[in-house]
Design an enzyme around this catalytic site. Structure first.
Site, mmCIF file in Angstrom:
data_model
loop_
_atom_site.group_PDB
_atom_site.id
_atom_site.type_symbol
_atom_site.label_atom_id
_atom_site.label_comp_id
_atom_site.label_asym_id
_atom_site.label_seq_id
_atom_site.Cartn_x
_atom_site.Cartn_y
_atom_site.Cartn_z
ATOM 1 N N TYR A 155 5.315 -25.746 -51.815
ATOM 2 C CA TYR A 155 4.041 -25.840 -51.073
ATOM 3 C C TYR A 155 3.006 -24.843 -51.605
ATOM 4 O O TYR A 155 1.952 -25.230 -52.126
ATOM 5 C CB TYR A 155 4.343 -25.619 -49.591
ATOM 6 C CG TYR A 155 3.147 -25.490 -48.692
ATOM 7 C CD1 TYR A 155 2.057 -26.359 -48.788
ATOM 8 C CD2 TYR A 155 3.113 -24.501 -47.703
ATOM 9 C CE1 TYR A 155 0.971 -26.244 -47.927
ATOM 10 C CE2 TYR A 155 2.040 -24.384 -46.841
ATOM 11 C CZ TYR A 155 0.959 -25.252 -46.961
ATOM 12 O OH TYR A 155 -0.110 -25.126 -46.114
ATOM 13 N N TYR B 173 16.565 -14.120 -43.175
ATOM 14 C CA TYR B 173 15.432 -14.465 -44.050
ATOM 15 C C TYR B 173 14.489 -13.265 -44.176
ATOM 16 O O TYR B 173 14.127 -12.839 -45.280
ATOM 17 C CB TYR B 173 14.671 -15.675 -43.499
ATOM 18 C CG TYR B 173 13.342 -15.879 -44.186
ATOM 19 C CD1 TYR B 173 13.283 -16.354 -45.485
ATOM 20 C CD2 TYR B 173 12.138 -15.535 -43.553
ATOM 21 C CE1 TYR B 173 12.064 -16.503 -46.142
ATOM 22 C CE2 TYR B 173 10.921 -15.683 -44.197
ATOM 23 C CZ TYR B 173 10.888 -16.165 -45.484
ATOM 24 O OH TYR B 173 9.687 -16.295 -46.132
ATOM 25 N N SER C 169 6.281 -11.631 -46.689
ATOM 26 C CA SER C 169 5.910 -12.346 -45.470
ATOM 27 C C SER C 169 5.602 -11.366 -44.350
ATOM 28 O O SER C 169 6.217 -10.295 -44.261
ATOM 29 C CB SER C 169 7.091 -13.233 -45.059
ATOM 30 O OG SER C 169 6.906 -13.739 -43.768
ATOM 31 N N ARG D 104 10.528 -19.972 -27.453
ATOM 32 C CA ARG D 104 11.546 -20.128 -28.501
ATOM 33 C C ARG D 104 12.155 -18.757 -28.749
ATOM 34 O O ARG D 104 11.425 -17.794 -28.998
ATOM 35 C CB ARG D 104 10.852 -20.656 -29.771
ATOM 36 C CG ARG D 104 11.769 -20.911 -30.936
ATOM 37 C CD ARG D 104 11.048 -21.632 -32.075
ATOM 38 N NE ARG D 104 9.995 -20.850 -32.703
ATOM 39 C CZ ARG D 104 9.271 -21.251 -33.749
ATOM 40 N NH1 ARG D 104 9.470 -22.467 -34.256
ATOM 41 N NH2 ARG D 104 8.331 -20.488 -34.261
ATOM 42 N N LYS E 60 13.493 -10.492 -47.399
ATOM 43 C CA LYS E 60 12.165 -10.086 -47.890
ATOM 44 C C LYS E 60 12.043 -8.558 -47.876
ATOM 45 O O LYS E 60 11.482 -7.965 -48.797
ATOM 46 C CB LYS E 60 11.056 -10.724 -47.046
ATOM 47 C CG LYS E 60 10.968 -12.240 -47.180
ATOM 48 C CD LYS E 60 10.574 -12.685 -48.586
ATOM 49 C CE LYS E 60 10.490 -14.190 -48.731
ATOM 50 N NZ LYS E 60 10.293 -14.656 -50.102
HETATM 51 P P1 NAD Z 1 8.705 -24.099 -50.568
HETATM 52 O O1 NAD Z 1 10.099 -24.316 -50.127
HETATM 53 O O2 NAD Z 1 7.736 -25.212 -50.450
HETATM 54 O O3 NAD Z 1 8.685 -23.584 -52.093
HETATM 55 C C1 NAD Z 1 9.714 -22.834 -52.653
HETATM 56 C C2 NAD Z 1 10.095 -23.520 -53.959
HETATM 57 O O4 NAD Z 1 11.121 -22.751 -54.590
HETATM 58 C C3 NAD Z 1 10.660 -24.922 -53.756
HETATM 59 O O5 NAD Z 1 9.975 -25.812 -54.620
HETATM 60 C C4 NAD Z 1 12.129 -24.806 -54.112
HETATM 61 O O6 NAD Z 1 12.631 -25.990 -54.686
HETATM 62 C C5 NAD Z 1 12.131 -23.630 -55.074
HETATM 63 N N1 NAD Z 1 13.362 -22.832 -55.117
HETATM 64 C C6 NAD Z 1 14.043 -22.270 -54.086
HETATM 65 N N2 NAD Z 1 15.107 -21.576 -54.535
HETATM 66 C C7 NAD Z 1 15.099 -21.694 -55.888
HETATM 67 C C8 NAD Z 1 15.919 -21.195 -56.915
HETATM 68 N N3 NAD Z 1 16.998 -20.457 -56.648
HETATM 69 N N4 NAD Z 1 15.609 -21.488 -58.198
HETATM 70 C C9 NAD Z 1 14.532 -22.262 -58.499
HETATM 71 N N5 NAD Z 1 13.714 -22.767 -57.555
HETATM 72 C C10 NAD Z 1 13.986 -22.486 -56.260
HETATM 73 O O7 NAD Z 1 8.166 -22.804 -49.789
HETATM 74 P P2 NAD Z 1 6.710 -22.191 -49.713
HETATM 75 O O8 NAD Z 1 6.219 -22.338 -48.326
HETATM 76 O O9 NAD Z 1 5.871 -22.663 -50.835
HETATM 77 O O10 NAD Z 1 7.073 -20.650 -49.888
HETATM 78 C C11 NAD Z 1 6.959 -19.998 -51.143
HETATM 79 C C12 NAD Z 1 7.330 -18.533 -50.973
HETATM 80 O O11 NAD Z 1 6.490 -17.943 -49.976
HETATM 81 C C13 NAD Z 1 8.754 -18.278 -50.513
HETATM 82 O O12 NAD Z 1 9.239 -17.119 -51.177
HETATM 83 C C14 NAD Z 1 8.626 -18.020 -49.034
HETATM 84 O O13 NAD Z 1 9.672 -17.208 -48.551
HETATM 85 C C15 NAD Z 1 7.287 -17.306 -48.986
HETATM 86 N N6 NAD Z 1 6.593 -17.407 -47.692
HETATM 87 C C16 NAD Z 1 6.337 -18.633 -47.148
HETATM 88 C C17 NAD Z 1 5.682 -18.714 -45.917
HETATM 89 C C18 NAD Z 1 5.429 -20.047 -45.260
HETATM 90 O O14 NAD Z 1 5.234 -20.079 -44.030
HETATM 91 N N7 NAD Z 1 5.386 -21.150 -45.995
HETATM 92 C C19 NAD Z 1 5.260 -17.542 -45.264
HETATM 93 C C20 NAD Z 1 5.513 -16.323 -45.858
HETATM 94 C C21 NAD Z 1 6.192 -16.259 -47.079
HETATM 95 C C1 WQD Z 2 3.694 -20.524 -34.822
HETATM 96 C C2 WQD Z 2 3.463 -20.506 -33.326
HETATM 97 C C3 WQD Z 2 5.471 -20.747 -32.037
HETATM 98 C C4 WQD Z 2 6.322 -24.860 -33.311
HETATM 99 C C5 WQD Z 2 7.536 -18.748 -39.169
HETATM 100 C C6 WQD Z 2 8.542 -17.805 -39.755
HETATM 101 C C7 WQD Z 2 7.887 -16.813 -40.663
HETATM 102 C C8 WQD Z 2 6.964 -17.465 -41.695
HETATM 103 C C9 WQD Z 2 6.123 -18.560 -41.124
HETATM 104 C C10 WQD Z 2 7.960 -17.421 -43.886
HETATM 105 C C11 WQD Z 2 4.484 -19.703 -32.553
HETATM 106 C C12 WQD Z 2 4.556 -21.925 -31.810
HETATM 107 C C13 WQD Z 2 5.759 -23.605 -33.148
HETATM 108 C C14 WQD Z 2 6.339 -25.766 -32.208
HETATM 109 C C15 WQD Z 2 5.203 -24.110 -30.882
HETATM 110 N N1 WQD Z 2 7.671 -18.048 -42.786
HETATM 111 N N2 WQD Z 2 5.207 -23.240 -31.952
HETATM 112 N N3 WQD Z 2 5.773 -25.343 -31.032
HETATM 113 O O1 WQD Z 2 7.062 -18.456 -36.014
HETATM 114 O O2 WQD Z 2 4.840 -17.508 -36.807
HETATM 115 O O3 WQD Z 2 6.585 -17.980 -38.448
HETATM 116 O O4 WQD Z 2 6.874 -19.415 -40.248
HETATM 117 O O5 WQD Z 2 7.892 -16.279 -44.160
HETATM 118 O O6 WQD Z 2 8.905 -16.106 -41.267
HETATM 119 O O7 WQD Z 2 9.199 -17.133 -38.694
HETATM 120 O O8 WQD Z 2 5.424 -19.870 -37.345
HETATM 121 O O9 WQD Z 2 4.640 -22.181 -37.234
HETATM 122 O O10 WQD Z 2 6.989 -21.662 -36.437
HETATM 123 O O11 WQD Z 2 5.042 -20.893 -35.081
HETATM 124 O O12 WQD Z 2 4.712 -23.781 -29.795
HETATM 125 O O13 WQD Z 2 6.874 -26.877 -32.300
HETATM 126 O O14 WQD Z 2 3.588 -21.843 -32.838
HETATM 127 O O15 WQD Z 2 6.106 -20.376 -30.838
HETATM 128 O O16 WQD Z 2 3.824 -19.091 -31.479
HETATM 129 P P1 WQD Z 2 6.012 -18.407 -37.038
HETATM 130 P P2 WQD Z 2 5.568 -21.234 -36.568
#
Ligand code: NAD
Ligand code: WQD
Length: 338
Positions: free
Chosen positions: A13, A150, A126, A293, A154
């Site tokens: 993503y 998770y 994150s 939750r 990080k």
């Molecule tokens: P995503 O799952 O869409 O993208 C991660 C990609 O990494 C995927 O395409 C997956 O196939 C690939 N991948 C996973 N493990 C792998 C491995 N061992 N080798 C090669 N490829 C691998 O997730 P995203 O939302 O794009 O997140 C990207 C990064 O950002 C992650 O490190 C995630 O922890 C971090 N992050 C995401 C969020 C969020 O809410 N989306 C928030 C904070 C941090």
């Molecule tokens: C947002 C708000 C829920 C779903 C998570 C991970 C965090 C990060 C991002 C990677 C909250 C509420 C949600 C639903 C709801 N990922 N909610 N109904 O919890 O902030 O973070 O994703 O690093 O590590 O914990 O994001 O989108 O799940 O929730 O009411 O069906 O929406 O309670 O207040 P969150 P979220």
């Protein structure tokens, strides 16, 4: 001054949006992704958007010999490391899988980089590292106290990078703590595409708006927030992608490492998100208040001054743009033949 960048997780993503931003900034980019959480069609979509062939290696970041081969065959100037597993709930059930992939993957990557003499890396951290913060908006100096595997992966990853930077100043890391990424690319060709029922709010709301799920369960209305529902700092994925370009150019310009929040500094409640999405899609998204939750934090919101001071980073896109781009993306996906 551009260069060649290895983008791990570049088919995911945030990675796919960052690919486009890096190409627009003039970088050569090589994707490494195991496609565990991405579709192969992303590669063709990236070609459609950029109008140029995409080099994507299908493989795992834990595969040291593959990494050695990549660093031998390409003169990589820096790495942007997205590849990780990201489901908090799954990490509680399978902590080893998460530590092995997220922390183990980083360790293998760093070892290969060191061998190749490439010592610049942008890391996806994150806001989850803050656990339940004492202070909101939360500054980067707040203690790290994530509560699930998770989040701990990080924290441990950040600590590994700090140890390396302290031991050898040739290393420079851009550690980016994302708040809640949302929205999709304006082309309608890229977006978040969860394989299962989404657990994050905006993709869940999108599925309800599409009629694929009956209603949004609002997890709790008794938090100490203006309307009682959880508040988050949602950041448009295009803004986030631009943050990576700025981080990378600071590292490549020899400005040293940085650890910054990437958020807008403005929080929105669950009910505000549902209202904004309803406006974007043109019909009311049904919802119902249910219990909290377990493990949820009442408010996450970023202090943004450091990212602005160190990187010149300011977000540009509004909540309305997040909702409208998400809606354009999910409706274009729903129209595609399966
Ligand atoms: P995503 O799952 O869409 O993208 C991660 C990609 O990494 C995927 O395409 C997956 O196939 C690939 N991948 C996973 N493990 C792998 C491995 N061992 N080798 C090669 N490829 C691998 O997730 P995203 O939302 O794009 O997140 C990207 C990064 O950002 C992650 O490190 C995630 O922890 C971090 N992050 C995401 C969020 C969020 O809410 N989306 C928030 C904070 C941090
Ligand atoms: C947002 C708000 C829920 C779903 C998570 C991970 C965090 C990060 C991002 C990677 C909250 C509420 C949600 C639903 C709801 N990922 N909610 N109904 O919890 O902030 O973070 O994703 O690093 O590590 O914990 O994001 O989108 O799940 O929730 O009411 O069906 O929406 O309670 O207040 P969150 P979220």
């Amino acid at each position: 001054m551009a260069g060649t960048i290895l983008l791990t997780g570049g088919a995911g993503y945030i990675g796919s949006h960052t690919y486009v931003a890096l190409k627009e900034a003039g970088y050569d980019v090589l994707i490494l992704d195991n496609f565990g959480n991405a579709k192969h069609s992303v590669v063709g979509r990236l070609e459609q958007i950029t109008g140029a062939p995409v080099t994507a290696v299908e493989g795992d970041v834990r595969d040291r010999s593959l990494l050695n081969q990549i660093f031998t065959e390409h003169q990589i100037d820096a790495v942007v490391h997205f590849a990780a597993l990201k489901s908090v709930g799954e990490s509680v059930e399978m902590p080893l899988r998460y530590l092995e992939n997220n922390l183990g993957g980083l360790m293998v990557l760093l070892a290969a980089m060191e061998q190749a003499g490439c010592r610049r890396l942008v890391f996806s951290s994150s806001a989850t590292v803050y656990g339940i913060p004492d202070e909101t908006p939360t500054p980067e100096t707040a203690p790290r106290r994530a509560m699930n595997p998770y989040g701990k992966s990080k924290i441990m990853s950040e600590e590994v990078l700090e140890e390396l930077a302290a031991a050898d100043p040739a290393w420079a890391f851009g550690v980016l703590r994302y708040f809640n990424p949302a929205g999709a690319h304006h082309s309608g060709l890229l977006g978040e595409d969860p394989r299962d029922v989404p657990s994050n709010l905006m993709p869940f709301v999108a599925k309800v708006a599409l009629g694929e799920l009956p209603l949004v369960k609002v997890f709790g209305s008794d938090y100490d927030t203006p309307d009682g529902t959880g508040v988050r700092d949602y950041i448009h994925v295009d803004d986030l992608a631009r943050g990576h370009v700025l981080s990378l150019s600071a590292l490549l310009a020899g400005k040293g490492g940085h650890l910054v929040n990437l958020g807008t500094g403005r929080g929105y409640s669950v009910l505000e998100i549902i209202a904004a999405y309803s406006a974007a899609c043109g019909s009311d998204v049904p919802h119902q208040i249910v219990d909290r939750r377990p493990g949820d934090v009442p408010i996450y919101c970023a202090r943004t001054e450091r990212a602005e001071a160190l990187l010149g980073f300011r977000t540009e896109k509004s909540l309305d743009e997040m909702c409208r781009s998400s809606w354009a993306w999910v409706t274009s996906q729903a129209a595609e033949p399966a």
